[in-house]
Design a protein around this motif. Structure first.
Motif, short mmCIF file in Angstrom:
data_model
loop_
_atom_site.label_atom_id
_atom_site.label_comp_id
_atom_site.label_asym_id
_atom_site.label_seq_id
_atom_site.Cartn_x
_atom_site.Cartn_y
_atom_site.Cartn_z
N TRP A 64 0.83 -1.20 0.00
CA TRP A 64 0.00 0.00 0.00
C TRP A 64 0.87 1.26 0.00
O TRP A 64 1.18 1.80 -1.04
CB TRP A 64 -0.97 0.00 1.20
N GLU A 65 1.29 1.71 1.15
CA GLU A 65 2.06 2.94 1.23
C GLU A 65 3.55 2.67 1.05
O GLU A 65 4.08 1.70 1.58
CB GLU A 65 1.80 3.63 2.57
N GLY A 66 4.22 3.56 0.30
CA GLY A 66 5.64 3.39 0.02
C GLY A 66 5.89 3.27 -1.47
O GLY A 66 4.98 3.45 -2.29
N PHE A 67 7.12 2.95 -1.82
CA PHE A 67 7.47 2.90 -3.24
C PHE A 67 8.67 1.98 -3.44
O PHE A 67 9.68 2.09 -2.74
CB PHE A 67 7.82 4.31 -3.74
N SER A 68 8.53 1.03 -4.37
CA SER A 68 9.62 0.13 -4.72
C SER A 68 10.07 0.41 -6.15
O SER A 68 9.39 1.12 -6.90
CB SER A 68 9.18 -1.33 -4.60
N SER A 69 11.17 -0.17 -6.54
CA SER A 69 11.65 0.02 -7.91
C SER A 69 10.63 -0.52 -8.91
O SER A 69 10.49 0.04 -10.02
CB SER A 69 13.00 -0.66 -8.10
N TRP A 70 9.91 -1.58 -8.56
CA TRP A 70 8.94 -2.15 -9.49
C TRP A 70 7.72 -1.24 -9.65
O TRP A 70 7.04 -1.27 -10.67
CB TRP A 70 8.51 -3.54 -9.04
N ASP A 71 7.46 -0.40 -8.66
CA ASP A 71 6.37 0.56 -8.76
C ASP A 71 6.65 1.63 -9.80
O ASP A 71 5.75 2.40 -10.16
CB ASP A 71 6.10 1.22 -7.40
N LEU A 72 7.88 1.71 -10.29
CA LEU A 72 8.25 2.73 -11.27
C LEU A 72 7.92 2.32 -12.70
O LEU A 72 7.88 3.16 -13.59
CB LEU A 72 9.75 3.04 -11.15
#
Length: 382
Positions: A59-67
């Protein structure tokens, strides 16, 4: 359609954009499908930590795959000044309007084929707005209209306005227990808007005894998020303005890196008040993701177009110059049956590594198709 597909890439293309797009598609089309079964086969803590790079945050946050998805949308904006500038001063814009409408409709239908169950031929399982290609279509429509009709300063102002409007609506509006600054998966206003507007046509929704039942596992939102889809494509458009400008190449990559770093810092600084959440495409997430996109565009431009390092990159251009074909092949067509037909006898010897072989076969077949199209100068234009 054949004449539109057989188009040689024009000389003077922005090679860094083709390569960056290819890198994005390679990760999505080939690498992800291989590393996950490989992780199951290896079954080691160190590799599980590495798999974080290929996994979305819950849910909250950001990973490299979210890019991956924002980068795809960002690059649609980067190409816009190169593709549409000749139409800006034309008094008769019906030609470019037809081109934009065609692109939006095709992307929308392709998105329904990929994730909307259109090919299932079951009206009860058709979903209208659920895919990356449709987010690109909406963002492209917004950005293209602004690019054609208003100056750069107004485009930037509209992007800022959209970010603030999204924040204001999510923070201040409260309906049926949703919203009012609630950014949880079950309480955010974007969730309520999608349920009300899309209803049974929302991904994962089913009708039971005349009542629409929404899937608990599905938390992506699209309607209110469309404002920020437009901003994501607009940020790519702003990068395209820089890359197409007359400033020298050194200043270009410095501007890209500087703007990218500033956007990342600003996005994370905003996150205590507006969390970085990709599934509902929050304004802070747009700044963070677009900032990373600017940084990647700056690095690729520096290495390829500024420093001239172009060797051994053709394999990425094979993906990048037919990105829609690559995406559609990966999402709609499965070539796993080919690998299973040829290599089924090896399963007893490979054990947990057998799915890795099948995934590699699937990725290899897609690449061969793309390579054959590339060698014959066939590029899908939508």
């Amino acid at each position: 359609m054949r004449n539109e597909m057989r188009v040689k890439p024009a000389r003077g293309r922005l090679e860094s954009l083709d390569v960056l797009r290819g890198f994005d598609l390679f990760c999505l089309v080939a690498l992800e499908g291989i590393v996950h079964p490989l992780g199951q086969a290896i079954d080691a803590d160190w590799f599980d930590s590495f798999l974080w790079c290929f996994s979305h945050v819950e849910w909250e946050g950001f990973s490299s795959w979210d890019l991956v998805m924002p980068l795809f949308m960002f690059m649609a904006g980067v190409s816009m000044p190169f593709a549409l500038s000749r139409y800006k001063e034309s008094p008769d814009k019906w030609a470019v309007y037809r081109r934009i409408i065609k692109r939006v409709l095709l992307l929308w239908v392709f998105g329904m084929m990929c994730q909307g169950n259109l090919l299932g031929l079951d009206p009860d399982r058709v979903y209208l707005y659920s895919n990356t290609l449709q987010a690109i279509a909406m963002g492209y429509l917004i950005a293209a209209m602004l690019f054609l009709h208003v100056r750069l300063s107004v485009q930037i102002g509209v992007a800022v306005l959209f970010l603030l409007v999204y924040w204001g609506v999510m923070s201040l509006v409260s309906v049926d227990g949703y919203g009012g600054g609630d950014y949880t998966a079950n309480g955010n206003l974007a969730e309520w808007i999608d349920r009300v507007t899309l209803g049974r046509f929302r991904d994962g929704a089913v009708v039971e005894n005349g009542v629409v039942v929404f899937a608990d596992w599905y938390r992506y939102t699209w309607i209110l998020s469309s404002l920020n889809f437009g901003v994501t494509v607009l940020t790519g458009l702003f990068a395209g303005h820089i890359l197409r400008s007359g400033m020298d190449k050194k200043r270009k990559w410095r501007w890209l890196l500087g703007i990218g770093a500033a956007m990342v810092v600003l996005g994370w600084a905003w996150s205590p008040w507006l969390p970085v959440i990709k599934k509902i495409w929050t304004s802070s997430m747009v700044l963070v993701s677009s900032g990373y996109c600017f940084l990647l565009m700056g690095l690729f431009y520096y290495w390829i177009d500024y420093r001239g390092h172009r060797k051994h990159l053709t394999w990425l251009k094979v993906y990048g110059m037919n990105s829609i074909v690559a995406y559609m092949l990966a999402m709609v067509v499965s070539f796993r049956c080919v690998g299973e037909s040829l290599f089924h006898g090896l399963e007893q010897y490979l054990g947990l590594y057998y799915p890795v072989l099948i995934a590699m076969t699937n990725a290899s077949i897609i690449y061969v198709i793309l390579w054959m199209l590339y060698k014959r100068d066939i590029f899908l234009r939508v």
